[in-house]
Motif scaffolding. Structure first.
Motif, PDB file in Angstrom:
ATOM      1  N   ARG A  48      38.696  31.458  45.076  1.00  0.00           N
ATOM      2  CA  ARG A  48      39.441  32.651  45.510  1.00  0.00           C
ATOM      3  C   ARG A  48      39.947  32.511  46.940  1.00  0.00           C
ATOM      4  NH1 ARG A  48      34.973  35.569  43.182  1.00  0.00           N
ATOM      5  NH2 ARG A  48      34.275  36.135  45.275  1.00  0.00           N
ATOM      6  N   THR A  77      40.650  33.370  34.674  1.00  0.00           N
ATOM      7  CA  THR A  77      39.899  34.605  34.950  1.00  0.00           C
ATOM      8  C   THR A  77      38.442  34.337  35.296  1.00  0.00           C
ATOM      9  OG1 THR A  77      41.352  35.891  33.522  1.00  0.00           O
ATOM     10  CG2 THR A  77      39.203  36.850  34.016  1.00  0.00           C
ATOM     11  N   PRO A  83      36.688  39.492  35.337  1.00  0.00           N
ATOM     12  CA  PRO A  83      37.658  40.597  35.427  1.00  0.00           C
ATOM     13  C   PRO A  83      37.634  41.341  36.757  1.00  0.00           C
ATOM     14  CG  PRO A  83      36.583  40.611  33.281  1.00  0.00           C
ATOM     15  CD  PRO A  83      35.878  39.573  34.091  1.00  0.00           C
ATOM     16  N   VAL A  86      40.004  39.286  38.851  1.00  0.00           N
ATOM     17  CA  VAL A  86      41.173  38.691  38.205  1.00  0.00           C
ATOM     18  C   VAL A  86      42.469  38.998  38.957  1.00  0.00           C
ATOM     19  CG1 VAL A  86      41.667  40.630  36.636  1.00  0.00           C
ATOM     20  CG2 VAL A  86      42.272  38.302  35.950  1.00  0.00           C
ATOM     21  N   ILE A 115      46.603  38.017  31.564  1.00  0.00           N
ATOM     22  CA  ILE A 115      45.542  38.502  32.467  1.00  0.00           C
ATOM     23  C   ILE A 115      45.618  40.018  32.675  1.00  0.00           C
ATOM     24  CG2 ILE A 115      45.426  36.280  33.652  1.00  0.00           C
ATOM     25  CD1 ILE A 115      46.794  37.611  36.050  1.00  0.00           C
ATOM     26  N   GLU A 118      42.918  41.867  31.103  1.00  0.00           N
ATOM     27  CA  GLU A 118      41.581  41.693  31.678  1.00  0.00           C
ATOM     28  C   GLU A 118      41.380  42.531  32.939  1.00  0.00           C
ATOM     29  OE1 GLU A 118      41.932  37.490  31.970  1.00  0.00           O
ATOM     30  OE2 GLU A 118      41.080  37.128  29.979  1.00  0.00           O
ATOM     31  N   HIS A 119      42.419  43.291  33.326  1.00  0.00           N
ATOM     32  CA  HIS A 119      42.294  44.208  34.463  1.00  0.00           C
ATOM     33  C   HIS A 119      41.686  45.530  34.010  1.00  0.00           C
ATOM     34  CE1 HIS A 119      44.981  41.454  36.525  1.00  0.00           C
ATOM     35  NE2 HIS A 119      44.890  42.159  37.630  1.00  0.00           N
TER      36      HIS A 119
END
Length: 481
Positions: A48, A77, A83, A86, A115, A118-119
């Motif tokens: 990240r 992810t 999540p 993500v 994606i 997946e939020h």
């Protein structure tokens, strides 16, 4: 490099940077394809904080590398922490979604869609929506003005979906002018696709400014399309324009839309006229039958009496549809006499179509209506001095017997057919024989034997060879020999 390959946990991000800056495209491509392995080695936090910022800030000019990167990020992810994190993938994908190459943009959008599921709802609102809205519009503006008409066509075709996606503010500020341009596009295919979306676009405009936008920005374009040079454009518009009446209300419909409907009712293209007539019930709901009869009906009557028989023929074909929309009372008052007048038209094709029209009207309004309204007028033509009109009576009886049934046929129509068997014109007499053959299956066996058979036997001994032939054929077909 060998050390990095043998132990991915020691793979430093600096090595990745060197590889991605290498002149060898294949080396860069291989590095991108190993991104998931590299991310796994770095761990979620370093992925990240180090890997994603690097990927976001570094610009690559090879489409093949960018395409591979866009695909990889769609599966990242869990590599960024699941999540909850993500949304960290959004910045690099946003950059990829704005590059020039279409396949890269498409793959980036595909990964963004992937994606998005997946939020969490909160993250969608906080992170995803602010990204998508500014990303839709520059691309959309470009697409709406693309040099290729096929691209512009696709924008027009999907315009309602775009409108729902971007919301009311962007619609007002950006989509309205874009839609205007599509309605004025130089290519007919694009104009037709946009014209087909007029009603839907107007329905989905923000309610507080809908009327103003339509009257100021959309209606002027619509007025131009009414007289477009391409019939497909006019036809597409005619299929939806009536729906604007329910959006704009009675006053605007009467003042602004009715003149357009009148113009389309007189269009030389039959499909345009059909699309208007097919949707008259929309206008009827808004302005009422009285206003409709005062405004549109004269145009329909004018077409029904047009000097060109093909125009008259087109209106006859639409009449059952029109009658069904306007109802039996209105039809009897305004259109019944018109339908009867066609039966004595000087063109045979019109008389034939008018006969078929009567049958369809009876199918809509029923046998009782026919007995009270149509049948007496048809039978009255049996005494017409013109033998062509007398023959039309027989043609009508042939058609009506099917839909009126045994009782009406036997009681009201059959006696007239028998009477016409004594007609002075041979053409009428042999058509009597053909009519008896046609309506025979509707009658009961007793009527056939005691009433029909004697008349056919008489015609079978007629001096005219054609009358004899058709009478003998009827006797044979009906098994009356």
């Amino acid at each position: 490099m060998a050390g990095a390959d043998s132990d991915d946990s020691l793979y430093p991000i600096a090595v990745l940077i060197d590889e991605l800056r290498n002149e060898d495209v294949q080396l860069r491509l291989n590095s991108i394809k190993k991104l998931s392995t590299i991310a796994l080695a770095l761990g979620v936090e370093r992925t990240r904080t180090e890997l994603l910022p690097f990927l976001t800030d570094t610009i690559y000019d090879e489409d093949e590398v960018l395409l591979a990167l866009a695909e990889q990020l769609g599966n990242f992810t869990m590599l960024v922490g699941g999540p909850e994190y993500v949304h960290c993938l959004l910045p690099p994908l946003e950059s990829l979604a704005t590059v020039e190459e279409t396949v890269v943009r498409d793959k980036a959008v595909e990964s963004l869609r992937k994606i998005s599921h997946e939020h969490s709802p909160v993250d969608l609102e906080v992170h995803f929506e602010p990204l998508v809205k500014p990303l839709v519009m520059p691309t959309l503006r470009q697409a709406a003005e693309d040099k290729s008409w096929r691209v512009r066509y696709m924008v027009a075709d999907k315009f309602s979906d775009l409108q729902k996606a971007v919301g009311p503010e962007i619609t007002k500020n950006d989509l309205v002018p874009a839609f205007q341009n599509l309605l004025k596009d130089c290519e007919a295919e694009v104009r037709a696709a946009a014209a087909n979306k007029v009603k839907e676009f107007c329905e989905n405009l923000p309610e507080d400014s809908r009327e103003t936008i339509i009257m100021t920005h959309i209606l002027p374009c619509v007025k131009e399309l009414v007289s477009d040079t391409n019939q497909h454009v006019k036809s597409a518009l005619a299929s939806v324009i009536m729906g604007l009446s329910t959006i704009l209300g009675k006053d605007n419909t009467i003042e602004h839309l009715l003149p357009l409907f009148l113009a389309q009712l007189k269009d030389e293209c039959p499909e345009v006229r059909l699309n208007i007539i097919s949707n008259l019930d929309c206008v009827n709901e808004v302005i009422g039958i009285r206003q409709l009869s005062q405004s549109l009906l004269p145009a329909i009557v004018e077409l029904a009496e047009d000097a060109k028989w093909r125009v008259r023929l087109a209106i006859i074909e639409y009449m059952p549809l029109l009658a069904g929309q306007l109802g039996v009372e209105f039809f009897d008052e305004k259109l019944n006499s018109l339908c009867m007048a066609w039966l004595v038209d000087h063109v045979y094709a019109i008389r034939e179509a008018a006969t078929c029209n009567l049958m369809k009207l009876v199918e809509k309004f029923g046998a009782e209506w026919a007995q009270n309204t149509i049948v007496p007028k048809v039978l009255g033509m049996a005494n017409d001095p013109n033998y062509l009109h007398r023959m039309t009576t027989l043609f009508c009886i042939n058609a009506l017997s099917e839909v009126c049934g045994q009782e009406i046929t036997t009681k009201h129509m059959l006696p007239v057919v028998f009477k016409m068997s004594n007609d002075q014109v041979a053409n009428v007499r042999f058509n009597v024989a053909k009519s008896l053959q046609k309506i025979g299956p509707v009658l009961d066996s007793n009527c056939l034997q005691t009433e029909v058979k004697p008349v056919l036997e008489k015609l079978a001994s007629d001096q005219d060879i054609d009358v004899k032939y058709f009478a003998q054929e009827a006797i044979s077909v009906l098994s009356l020999a």
